[in-house]
Design an enzyme around this catalytic site. Sequence first.
Site, short mmCIF file in Angstrom:
data_model
loop_
_atom_site.label_atom_id
_atom_site.label_comp_id
_atom_site.label_asym_id
_atom_site.label_seq_id
_atom_site.Cartn_x
_atom_site.Cartn_y
_atom_site.Cartn_z
N CYS A 267 -3.34 -13.97 -5.43
CA CYS A 267 -3.00 -14.48 -4.10
C CYS A 267 -3.07 -16.00 -4.03
O CYS A 267 -3.29 -16.58 -2.96
CB CYS A 267 -3.90 -13.85 -3.03
SG CYS A 267 -5.65 -14.23 -3.23
N ASP B 39 -16.67 -3.34 -3.54
CA ASP B 39 -16.63 -4.67 -2.94
C ASP B 39 -18.05 -5.20 -2.86
O ASP B 39 -19.01 -4.42 -2.85
CB ASP B 39 -16.00 -4.61 -1.53
CG ASP B 39 -15.48 -5.97 -1.08
OD1 ASP B 39 -14.29 -6.25 -1.30
OD2 ASP B 39 -16.27 -6.75 -0.52
N ASP C 109 -7.16 -6.42 -6.49
CA ASP C 109 -6.72 -7.35 -5.44
C ASP C 109 -7.85 -8.35 -5.17
O ASP C 109 -8.44 -8.36 -4.08
CB ASP C 109 -6.36 -6.56 -4.18
CG ASP C 109 -5.74 -7.45 -3.11
OD1 ASP C 109 -5.25 -8.54 -3.45
OD2 ASP C 109 -5.75 -7.04 -1.93
N ARG D 143 0.83 -1.21 0.00
CA ARG D 143 0.00 0.00 0.00
C ARG D 143 0.87 1.26 0.00
O ARG D 143 0.47 2.30 -0.52
CB ARG D 143 -0.92 0.00 1.22
CG ARG D 143 -1.95 -1.15 1.20
CD ARG D 143 -2.85 -1.11 2.41
NE ARG D 143 -3.68 -2.31 2.48
CZ ARG D 143 -3.62 -3.23 3.44
NH1 ARG D 143 -2.76 -3.07 4.45
NH2 ARG D 143 -4.39 -4.28 3.42
N PHE E 237 -12.29 -4.84 -5.43
CA PHE E 237 -12.21 -5.91 -4.42
C PHE E 237 -11.53 -5.33 -3.17
O PHE E 237 -10.57 -5.86 -2.64
CB PHE E 237 -11.42 -7.12 -4.94
CG PHE E 237 -11.90 -7.64 -6.26
CD1 PHE E 237 -12.98 -8.51 -6.34
CD2 PHE E 237 -11.29 -7.24 -7.44
CE1 PHE E 237 -13.44 -8.99 -7.56
CE2 PHE E 237 -11.72 -7.72 -8.67
CZ PHE E 237 -12.81 -8.59 -8.73
#
Length: 387
Positions: free
Chosen positions: A328, A243, A288, A205, A221
């Site tokens: 991820c 989101d 993400d 970040r 997201f």
Amino acid sequence: MEKVRISKAAEESIQSGHVWVFSNEVTQRPQGLQAGDLVQVVGERDRVLGIGYINPRSLIMVRLLSRKDGAVDEDFFERRMRRALTLRGPAFGDSFRVVNSESDYLPGLIVDKYQDYLAVQILTYGMERFREVIITALKRIFRTRAIILRNDSPYRAEEGLPLYTEIADGSIDDQVIITAGDLRFLVDPLAGHKTGFYFDQRENRSFLKEIVPGARVLDLFSYTCGFGLHACLWGARSVTCVDTSESALGAGRRNMELNGLNGIEFVRQDGFDFLKQTDNSYDVIILDPPSFIKSRKKLREGERGYIDLNKRALRRVTDGGYLLTFSCSHHMKRSRFRDIVRVAAYGHADLYLVKELSQSADHPVVLNIPETEYLKGLVLKVRKRGE
């Protein structure tokens, strides 16, 4: 202690530093072993390789705990946890990931520290057997207000374990507020996703500080809006957080107020649908998403999802803008992720690699265990074709 014999290939893997033995690599095991039993792992010539725990119903049948013969008890867990703390050092303050499963040679155990609260995930049968031992070891090391068991992960169901959340020690009376980077965040260790917060993106970040001043930023997201809040802090012209979870966006709003920020737009919508429907362009887009590849069988399907997502995002990035895109899944190799994003840009844009990103250092990557590197990120400067 019963012995489990493994294949030559598995022995070589263990010798190289890995801690997993797959079911097809076990060549001999006694009848009647129960899930979670400790076993001595031996090679083809009876060489003792260590002690692990077994789950006969799991694809990963044995997970190694120690390469030495010795007791697996409170002292063992305390030593491992203290070693994990030493590895991390003081850089993360009072809130960070204390134990990251295989990365800290405690496979199946996650411990996150939120100031004086510990959130614990026990993901495997073997670790479940040591539940009380783990709690005792944590109490030896930390002065805590509460230890919360977040044993609601779907991975437990794959192991044949029940799902539950429980305060194992102490109580939670107040709001839990942590500092991560330059901001404060409200954390719900009882009901937040995973254990309540994503520490693994903490260092990533901070990169936004270089590129967001005056920019229109889309945080897709966004969960509780970690990227979006930092973009707002560092002078973005506008920030939109998207989101599907209303509770996550609600936490994002409260985090905005907690930090004295304003002006963020919160949108409850699926990320793919948002990109399909919006006509807006953005100078910085952060992707993400949750893992699209839960197992190796889902690899091709997941790759198609990443291509589609990045293709749609690239249509909405301004010429000269930035795309920060992440995967991820440990099944996604870093080189393959580059290829996928390159395919997504086919015929439309040239992508300049500014920086490659990974998980925060409190989620250690052990080269001997490639699966410990799960988070891959690319910072890309986008140049549109024909512009």
